[in-house]
Scaffold this motif. Structure first.
Motif, PDB file in Angstrom:
ATOM      1  N   ASP A  67      -5.019  53.847  32.522  1.00  0.00           N
ATOM      2  CA  ASP A  67      -3.833  53.576  33.340  1.00  0.00           C
ATOM      3  C   ASP A  67      -3.037  54.843  33.644  1.00  0.00           C
ATOM      4  N   VAL A  68      -3.017  55.785  32.692  1.00  0.00           N
ATOM      5  CA  VAL A  68      -2.280  57.030  32.931  1.00  0.00           C
ATOM      6  C   VAL A  68      -2.910  57.764  34.120  1.00  0.00           C
ATOM      7  N   GLU A  69      -4.235  57.740  34.159  1.00  0.00           N
ATOM      8  CA  GLU A  69      -4.908  58.399  35.288  1.00  0.00           C
ATOM      9  C   GLU A  69      -4.685  57.626  36.584  1.00  0.00           C
ATOM     10  N   LYS A  70      -4.756  56.291  36.483  1.00  0.00           N
ATOM     11  CA  LYS A  70      -4.624  55.458  37.686  1.00  0.00           C
ATOM     12  C   LYS A  70      -3.227  55.536  38.292  1.00  0.00           C
ATOM     13  N   TYR A  71      -2.201  55.403  37.428  1.00  0.00           N
ATOM     14  CA  TYR A  71      -0.828  55.310  37.937  1.00  0.00           C
ATOM     15  C   TYR A  71      -0.062  56.630  37.853  1.00  0.00           C
ATOM     16  N   GLY A  72      -0.615  57.611  37.152  1.00  0.00           N
ATOM     17  CA  GLY A  72       0.130  58.852  36.944  1.00  0.00           C
ATOM     18  C   GLY A  72       1.388  58.608  36.127  1.00  0.00           C
ATOM     19  N   SER A  73       1.315  57.623  35.209  1.00  0.00           N
ATOM     20  CA  SER A  73       2.498  57.248  34.418  1.00  0.00           C
ATOM     21  C   SER A  73       2.495  57.974  33.075  1.00  0.00           C
ATOM     22  N   LEU A  74       3.564  57.774  32.309  1.00  0.00           N
ATOM     23  CA  LEU A  74       3.688  58.441  31.003  1.00  0.00           C
ATOM     24  C   LEU A  74       2.951  57.701  29.887  1.00  0.00           C
ATOM     25  N   GLY A  75       2.402  56.531  30.219  1.00  0.00           N
ATOM     26  CA  GLY A  75       1.677  55.749  29.225  1.00  0.00           C
ATOM     27  C   GLY A  75       1.118  54.504  29.883  1.00  0.00           C
ATOM     28  N   GLY A  76       0.193  53.829  29.187  1.00  0.00           N
ATOM     29  CA  GLY A  76      -0.384  52.594  29.726  1.00  0.00           C
ATOM     30  C   GLY A  76       0.580  51.428  29.512  1.00  0.00           C
ATOM     31  N   PRO A  77       0.545  50.420  30.392  1.00  0.00           N
ATOM     32  CA  PRO A  77       1.410  49.249  30.215  1.00  0.00           C
ATOM     33  C   PRO A  77       0.915  48.383  29.062  1.00  0.00           C
ATOM     34  N   LEU A  78       1.800  48.099  28.124  1.00  0.00           N
ATOM     35  CA  LEU A  78       1.401  47.300  26.966  1.00  0.00           C
ATOM     36  C   LEU A  78       1.692  45.826  27.270  1.00  0.00           C
ATOM     37  N   HIS A  79       0.691  45.191  27.908  1.00  0.00           N
ATOM     38  CA  HIS A  79       0.885  43.856  28.492  1.00  0.00           C
ATOM     39  C   HIS A  79       1.111  42.731  27.472  1.00  0.00           C
ATOM     40  N   ASP A  80       0.065  42.432  26.707  1.00  0.00           N
ATOM     41  CA  ASP A  80       0.022  41.141  25.998  1.00  0.00           C
ATOM     42  C   ASP A  80       1.081  40.942  24.903  1.00  0.00           C
ATOM     43  N   PRO A  81       1.488  41.987  24.161  1.00  0.00           N
ATOM     44  CA  PRO A  81       2.493  41.728  23.122  1.00  0.00           C
ATOM     45  C   PRO A  81       3.823  41.221  23.692  1.00  0.00           C
ATOM     46  N   CYS A  82       4.042  41.361  25.010  1.00  0.00           N
ATOM     47  CA  CYS A  82       5.272  40.820  25.612  1.00  0.00           C
ATOM     48  C   CYS A  82       5.385  39.316  25.327  1.00  0.00           C
ATOM     49  N   VAL A  83       4.239  38.628  25.287  1.00  0.00           N
ATOM     50  CA  VAL A  83       4.241  37.176  25.066  1.00  0.00           C
ATOM     51  C   VAL A  83       4.824  36.847  23.690  1.00  0.00           C
ATOM     52  N   ILE A  84       4.380  37.565  22.682  1.00  0.00           N
ATOM     53  CA  ILE A  84       4.842  37.272  21.311  1.00  0.00           C
ATOM     54  C   ILE A  84       6.268  37.813  21.121  1.00  0.00           C
ATOM     55  N   ALA A  85       6.531  38.983  21.702  1.00  0.00           N
ATOM     56  CA  ALA A  85       7.884  39.561  21.595  1.00  0.00           C
ATOM     57  C   ALA A  85       8.913  38.600  22.188  1.00  0.00           C
ATOM     58  N   TYR A  86       8.534  37.920  23.248  1.00  0.00           N
ATOM     59  CA  TYR A  86       9.451  36.957  23.880  1.00  0.00           C
ATOM     60  C   TYR A  86       9.829  35.822  22.918  1.00  0.00           C
ATOM     61  N   LEU A  87       8.858  35.402  22.109  1.00  0.00           N
ATOM     62  CA  LEU A  87       9.154  34.329  21.151  1.00  0.00           C
ATOM     63  C   LEU A  87      10.090  34.829  20.048  1.00  0.00           C
ATOM     64  N   LEU A  88       9.959  36.107  19.723  1.00  0.00           N
ATOM     65  CA  LEU A  88      10.751  36.660  18.619  1.00  0.00           C
ATOM     66  C   LEU A  88      12.126  37.114  19.081  1.00  0.00           C
ATOM     67  N   GLU A  89      12.184  37.727  20.269  1.00  0.00           N
ATOM     68  CA  GLU A  89      13.460  38.258  20.781  1.00  0.00           C
ATOM     69  C   GLU A  89      13.554  38.027  22.287  1.00  0.00           C
ATOM     70  N   PRO A  90      13.838  36.779  22.697  1.00  0.00           N
ATOM     71  CA  PRO A  90      13.855  36.468  24.137  1.00  0.00           C
ATOM     72  C   PRO A  90      14.851  37.318  24.922  1.00  0.00           C
ATOM     73  N   SER A  91      15.888  37.808  24.242  1.00  0.00           N
ATOM     74  CA  SER A  91      16.910  38.569  24.972  1.00  0.00           C
ATOM     75  C   SER A  91      16.381  39.925  25.449  1.00  0.00           C
ATOM     76  N   LEU A  92      15.181  40.312  25.016  1.00  0.00           N
ATOM     77  CA  LEU A  92      14.582  41.558  25.527  1.00  0.00           C
ATOM     78  C   LEU A  92      14.149  41.409  26.984  1.00  0.00           C
TER      79      LEU A  92
END
Ligand code: BDR
Ligand code: CA
Length: 313
Positions: free
Chosen positions: A230-255
């Motif tokens: 992803d860094v090569e594809k998007y020229g970003s500072l890091g890859g997008p960390l997709h899936d843990p968002c699902v669990i993080a939402y259950l733990l801290e929805p206000s994020l």
């Protein structure tokens, strides 16, 4: 009271961190089982990888099931170009200990949902929706046990990541997504519009490595590998960390921040197959069927991950 969850997944390094987060949060989340589906890599690897993660977290007692080995209609598309040959490249995995359950993953889902009280289970989906849709088609009554489905998939403002219009999880099995989005169940979606703001930068990876435990080392290794594409594809500072968002939402929805809108899946063959068509501005006047997230406190998200990983072996 703990929230009862089942994870359906195709690990994948980002799935791996989501599973580890759920296992670390055992005081809040009661993870009842993990079901593997074909996606990032074929099923024999996704079920093996799910078991490797239970080993790493010191939970070889966790029931892991293998579900469907291909999408409902289309041929399987995999993503070794992102995740490597094993799906979990970036860490040297020891021999697996957690056993694979004999029961088919779809039958497990049906049984677990039927025996749950009404709305008791939150389904967390981190891959193509094949197993979930198959369960709904085979045993529509099992939907009664589902309180909410929290999913990673789709994208709208960001477009797609596997075709210009479609995100990987939805494009792999658009027909399954069509079934799930038409199910009438409460849905919460973490699309690319959120996950592309959650970048695994060098500093955030270094914080995991600095934990000094095996989980921190594994996560740092996996993310360093996962990032390169992803860094090569998007020229970003890091890859997008997709899936843990699902669990993080259950733990801290206000994020997270978003809104309830109508979402439909394009299943017509052609350029926009697998697109999550989001009526963000209410133009169709249809009732909302999904809460779609768009914003994230990325620092808070990585802080949550790192703090929770410190609790694992
Ligand atoms: C999704 O596709 C997979 O490659 C990741 O594991 C994530 O679930 C992102 O589009
Ligand atoms: Ca995934």
């Amino acid at each position: 009271m703990k929230r009862a969850i089942i994870i359906d997944t195709d690990p994948g390094q980002d799935d791996a961190l989501a599973i580890l987060l759920a296992l670390a949060a055992h005081e809040t989340l009661e993870l009842r089982g993990i079901v593997a589906v074909a996606g990032n890599v074929p099923l024999p690897l996704t079920q093996l990888n799910a078991r490797r993660l239970c080993d790493l977290a010191g939970r070889p007692d966790m029931p892991v099931y293998a579900g469907c080995e291909r999408p409902m209609v289309r041929d399987l598309i995999t993503a070794e170009y992102v995740h490597g040959k094993t799906g979990l490249d970036g860490y040297d995995w020891p021999e697996v200990k957690t056993p694979l359950q004999e029961q088919h993953g779809v039958d497990y889902l049906i049984e677990a949902l039927r025996s749950a009280s009404e709305g008791e289970i939150t389904l967390c989906t981190l891959g193509p929706l094949t197993n979930i849709a198959m369960a709904m088609v085979k045993a529509p009554d099992c939907k009664r046990g589902i309180g909410e489905i929290v999913m990673m998939g789709g994208g709208f403002f960001e477009g797609g990541n596997t075709s210009p219009a479609a995100e990987f999880n939805i494009l792999v099995d658009p027909h399954a997504a069509h079934v799930v989005f038409g199910s009438g169940l409460p849905l919460t979606l973490m699309p690319l519009d959120v996950t592309h703001k959650a970048l695994a930068t060098k500093e955030r990876i270094a914080a995991m490595q600095a934990l000094g435990n095996e989980t921190g080392k594994a996560c740092a290794g996996m993310l360093s590998f996962f990032n390169r594409f992803d860094v090569e594809k998007y020229g970003s500072l890091g890859g997008p960390l997709h899936d843990p968002c699902v669990i993080a939402y259950l733990l801290e929805p206000s994020l997270f921040g978003g809104k309830a809108i109508p979402v439909q899946i394009d299943i017509a063959p052609g350029l926009t197959l697998g697109m999550t068509v989001m009526d963000w501005w209410g133009m169709t006047k249809k009732p909302p069927n999904c809460t779609v997230m768009k914003d994230i406190d990325a620092d808070g998200y990585f802080k949550l991950l790192t703090t929770m990983f410190a609790r694992l072996p």
